[in-house]
Design an enzyme around this catalytic site. Structure first.
Site, PDB file in Angstrom:
ATOM      1  N   PRO A  24       0.829  -1.211   0.000  1.00  0.00           N
ATOM      2  CA  PRO A  24       0.000   0.000   0.000  1.00  0.00           C
ATOM      3  C   PRO A  24       0.865   1.263   0.000  1.00  0.00           C
ATOM      4  O   PRO A  24       1.828   1.352   0.766  1.00  0.00           O
ATOM      5  CB  PRO A  24      -0.778  -0.110   1.320  1.00  0.00           C
ATOM      6  CG  PRO A  24       0.060  -1.009   2.181  1.00  0.00           C
ATOM      7  CD  PRO A  24       0.709  -1.969   1.241  1.00  0.00           C
ATOM      8  N   MET A  25       0.534   2.202  -0.870  1.00  0.00           N
ATOM      9  CA  MET A  25       1.287   3.469  -0.910  1.00  0.00           C
ATOM     10  C   MET A  25       0.365   4.651  -1.127  1.00  0.00           C
ATOM     11  O   MET A  25      -0.299   4.759  -2.164  1.00  0.00           O
ATOM     12  CB  MET A  25       2.353   3.419  -2.009  1.00  0.00           C
ATOM     13  CG  MET A  25       3.572   2.614  -1.599  1.00  0.00           C
ATOM     14  SD  MET A  25       4.820   2.576  -2.876  1.00  0.00           S
ATOM     15  CE  MET A  25       4.059   1.478  -4.060  1.00  0.00           C
ATOM     16  N   THR A  26       0.347   5.526  -0.153  1.00  0.00           N
ATOM     17  CA  THR A  26      -0.385   6.786  -0.237  1.00  0.00           C
ATOM     18  C   THR A  26       0.250   7.651  -1.308  1.00  0.00           C
ATOM     19  O   THR A  26       1.462   7.882  -1.274  1.00  0.00           O
ATOM     20  CB  THR A  26      -0.317   7.485   1.139  1.00  0.00           C
ATOM     21  OG1 THR A  26      -1.080   6.704   2.044  1.00  0.00           O
ATOM     22  CG2 THR A  26      -0.854   8.895   1.079  1.00  0.00           C
ATOM     23  N   GLY A 177      -3.077  -1.910  10.446  1.00  0.00           N
ATOM     24  CA  GLY A 177      -2.751  -1.911  11.876  1.00  0.00           C
ATOM     25  C   GLY A 177      -1.292  -1.563  12.099  1.00  0.00           C
ATOM     26  O   GLY A 177      -0.738  -1.891  13.146  1.00  0.00           O
ATOM     27  N   TYR A 181      -0.679   4.263  13.308  1.00  0.00           N
ATOM     28  CA  TYR A 181      -2.017   4.837  13.092  1.00  0.00           C
ATOM     29  C   TYR A 181      -2.997   4.247  14.109  1.00  0.00           C
ATOM     30  O   TYR A 181      -2.582   3.598  15.067  1.00  0.00           O
ATOM     31  CB  TYR A 181      -2.422   4.637  11.629  1.00  0.00           C
ATOM     32  CG  TYR A 181      -1.445   5.343  10.711  1.00  0.00           C
ATOM     33  CD1 TYR A 181      -1.393   6.740  10.684  1.00  0.00           C
ATOM     34  CD2 TYR A 181      -0.524   4.643   9.946  1.00  0.00           C
ATOM     35  CE1 TYR A 181      -0.466   7.416   9.894  1.00  0.00           C
ATOM     36  CE2 TYR A 181       0.417   5.306   9.163  1.00  0.00           C
ATOM     37  CZ  TYR A 181       0.432   6.694   9.133  1.00  0.00           C
ATOM     38  OH  TYR A 181       1.368   7.358   8.367  1.00  0.00           O
ATOM     39  N   ARG A 224      -2.612  -5.709   8.326  1.00  0.00           N
ATOM     40  CA  ARG A 224      -1.191  -5.339   8.263  1.00  0.00           C
ATOM     41  C   ARG A 224      -0.711  -4.862   9.635  1.00  0.00           C
ATOM     42  O   ARG A 224      -1.391  -4.047  10.269  1.00  0.00           O
ATOM     43  CB  ARG A 224      -0.988  -4.223   7.247  1.00  0.00           C
ATOM     44  CG  ARG A 224       0.484  -3.967   6.946  1.00  0.00           C
ATOM     45  CD  ARG A 224       0.692  -2.955   5.826  1.00  0.00           C
ATOM     46  NE  ARG A 224       1.846  -3.350   5.049  1.00  0.00           N
ATOM     47  CZ  ARG A 224       2.671  -2.494   4.439  1.00  0.00           C
ATOM     48  NH1 ARG A 224       2.447  -1.197   4.476  1.00  0.00           N
ATOM     49  NH2 ARG A 224       3.717  -2.924   3.773  1.00  0.00           N
ATOM     50  N   GLY A 310       7.005  -1.994  -2.048  1.00  0.00           N
ATOM     51  CA  GLY A 310       6.464  -0.644  -2.150  1.00  0.00           C
ATOM     52  C   GLY A 310       7.178   0.142  -3.228  1.00  0.00           C
ATOM     53  O   GLY A 310       6.750   0.215  -4.388  1.00  0.00           O
TER      54      GLY A 310
HETATM   55  C1  LIG Z   1       5.086   6.850  -0.992  1.00  0.00           C
HETATM   56  C2  LIG Z   1       4.770   5.828   0.073  1.00  0.00           C
HETATM   57  C3  LIG Z   1       3.508   5.795   0.644  1.00  0.00           C
HETATM   58  C4  LIG Z   1       3.172   4.832   1.601  1.00  0.00           C
HETATM   59  N1  LIG Z   1       1.874   4.754   2.080  1.00  0.00           N
HETATM   60  C5  LIG Z   1       1.498   3.707   2.863  1.00  0.00           C
HETATM   61  C6  LIG Z   1       0.132   3.500   3.205  1.00  0.00           C
HETATM   62  O1  LIG Z   1      -0.790   4.232   2.785  1.00  0.00           O
HETATM   63  N2  LIG Z   1      -0.171   2.451   4.013  1.00  0.00           N
HETATM   64  C7  LIG Z   1       0.802   1.596   4.496  1.00  0.00           C
HETATM   65  O2  LIG Z   1       0.479   0.653   5.232  1.00  0.00           O
HETATM   66  N3  LIG Z   1       2.097   1.754   4.144  1.00  0.00           N
HETATM   67  C8  LIG Z   1       2.461   2.759   3.339  1.00  0.00           C
HETATM   68  N4  LIG Z   1       3.773   2.885   2.939  1.00  0.00           N
HETATM   69  C9  LIG Z   1       4.778   1.863   3.368  1.00  0.00           C
HETATM   70  C10 LIG Z   1       4.944   0.795   2.276  1.00  0.00           C
HETATM   71  O3  LIG Z   1       3.759   0.029   2.124  1.00  0.00           O
HETATM   72  C11 LIG Z   1       6.086  -0.176   2.619  1.00  0.00           C
HETATM   73  O4  LIG Z   1       5.802  -0.838   3.835  1.00  0.00           O
HETATM   74  C12 LIG Z   1       7.427   0.540   2.751  1.00  0.00           C
HETATM   75  O5  LIG Z   1       7.606   1.457   1.687  1.00  0.00           O
HETATM   76  C13 LIG Z   1       8.595  -0.458   2.765  1.00  0.00           C
HETATM   77  O6  LIG Z   1       8.583  -1.218   1.596  1.00  0.00           O
HETATM   78  P1  LIG Z   1       9.581  -0.909   0.344  1.00  0.00           P
HETATM   79  O7  LIG Z   1      10.978  -0.921   0.912  1.00  0.00           O
HETATM   80  O8  LIG Z   1       9.329  -2.010  -0.615  1.00  0.00           O
HETATM   81  O9  LIG Z   1       9.225   0.453  -0.203  1.00  0.00           O
HETATM   82  C14 LIG Z   1       4.136   3.878   2.019  1.00  0.00           C
HETATM   83  C15 LIG Z   1       5.425   3.941   1.454  1.00  0.00           C
HETATM   84  C16 LIG Z   1       5.746   4.885   0.491  1.00  0.00           C
HETATM   85  C17 LIG Z   1       7.128   4.877  -0.131  1.00  0.00           C
END
Ligand SMILES: Cc1cc2nc3c(=O)[nH]c(=O)nc-3n(C[C@H](O)[C@H](O)[C@H](O)COP(=O)(O)O)c2cc1C
Length: 353
Positions: A24-26, A177, A181, A224, A310
């Site tokens: 998930p990525m915002t 989770g 948050y 999560r 991510g």
């Molecule tokens: C731009 C961005 C937005 C994110 N938004 C969320 C989110 O909305 N919900 C969430 O659980 N994690 C969010 N994350 C965390 C990612 O899901 C992930 O756990 C984290 O980036 C580590 O994984 P990676 O090394 O593959 O990027 C976000 C990460 C990034 C980079």
């Protein structure tokens, strides 16, 4: 190129063509006034339909759950209509997509909530850092402590949003989770100072999962967690026993999956995998994006069934194909990470041919 990431996953609830999920990525591109998803979001998710499973950006299940400008919602018919465009496009491109339900609790601000005060387990403000609002960075405020009745409303809001998610065509929901948050606030010692039944740190998380599973089916419900992650002033003394208890309550429920983010000093995956009989999705979170090698090791050693990337998926819409081809990966740019237009969002190239 041979990789366990490219093997199909056939679980009791999830059947996926590969094990490379999108975390998930915002990205903050919904209409800020309404929380309605915009057409460019459909394009972004459809580009990434080759993921074994897409988990959407965090979506607020309650109007007070919104954590920043441009974050989408799932409480109104207009949200459902908006998301339906995206789920249709992802399905038409051969993909699967879960909605992440994200109530931020105290990680918000009256400027984000139309003047209302953020809510939390206790009236304890975050003391480190600031929050991004439409009018710039602001200090965190002291949140309103949820009454016992308001906690029940917060639980129910997740169930209602989960029903909306299914109505909008999502294949399931992931309950956030993690990362400090609302649910993680209840799970913590630092944000949960309650003296009612919710002083039991795991109770709120369990009630939310049960309510969502009752609303849409356990086989469409994921959770999560990010044990020992200190983001947003979270302190969890002895995370092991706390999460053992949580998993003990949830393991028999036949959930779609448990998604474990490993980031702290506590080796969450190693400790929790033997206590979870269901499907396990893993993500490593550190300064560098989780790598193909880390993911493959987690799959090969049985620590995870599915790995969620991510940042690599952000920058590589066709990540599974690049893994299969052994092709180089696009580097992520900082531009357009949160908010903005097409730049840094839908302009990352796919392999040609
Ligand atoms: C731009 C961005 C937005 C994110 N938004 C969320 C989110 O909305 N919900 C969430 O659980 N994690 C969010 N994350 C965390 C990612 O899901 C992930 O756990 C984290 O980036 C580590 O994984 P990676 O090394 O593959 O990027 C976000 C990460 C990034 C980079």
């Amino acid at each position: 190129m041979d990789s366990p990431l490219l093997e199909p996953y056939r679980g009791p609830a999830l059947q996926l063509p590969n094990r490379a999920a999108m975390a998930p990525m915002t990205r903050a591109r919904a209409d800020d006034a309404t929380g309605v998803p915009t057409p460019i979001m459909t394009e972004y998710y459809a580009q990434r339909a080759a993921a074994g499973l897409i988990v959407s950006e965090g979506i607020w299940p309650h109007r007070l759950g919104k954590g920043g400008p441009g974050v989408p919602g799932l409480t109104e018919p207009a949200h459902v209509e908006g998301w339906r465009r995206t789920t249709r496009a992802v399905h038409a491109s051969g993909g699967r997509i879960f909605a992440q339900l994200w109530h931020v609790g105290r990680v918000s601000h009256p400027d984000i909530l139309g003047g209302e005060q953020p809510v939390a387990p206790s009236a304890a403000a975050i003391s480190h850092g600031q929050i991004f609002t439409a009018s710039g960075l602001k200090d965190y405020v002291v949140p309103h402590e949820l009454s016992t009745a308001e906690v029940a409303e917060a639980v129910e809001s997740h169930a209602a949003a989960a029903r909306n998610a299914v109505d909008a065509g999502f294949d399931g929901v992931e309950i956030n989770g993690a990362y400090g948050y609302l649910i993680a606030q209840f799970l913590s010692d630092s944000a949960n100072l309650r003296t009612d039944g919710y002083s039991d740190h795991v109770r709120f998380a369990i009630e939310v999962v049960e309510a969502v599973a009752a609303a849409i089916g356990a086989d469409r419900t994921g959770l999560r967690i990010s044990p020992d992650n200190p983001l947003h002033d979270i302190v969890e003394s002895a995370p092991g026993p706390r999460y053992h208890r949580l998993l003990g309550a949830l393991d028999g429920m036949s959930l779609a999956y448990l998604h474990v983010v490993q980031s702290g000093t506590y080796a969450a995956l190693e400790d929790l995998r033997p206590r979870w009989n269901g499907t396990l999705v893993a993500t490593y979170d550190g300064p560098e994006p989780g790598s193909r090698e880390q993911a493959e090791t987690a799959l090969r050693t049985g620590l995870a069934d599915i790995y969620a990337f991510g940042r690599l998926f952000l920058a590589n819409p066709d990540l599974p194909r690049r893994i299969a081809a052994g092709a180089p990966l696009n580097a992520m740019r900082e531009t357009g990470m949160y908010g903005g237009d097409a730049e840094g969002y839908v302009d990352y190239p796919c392999l040609s041919g």
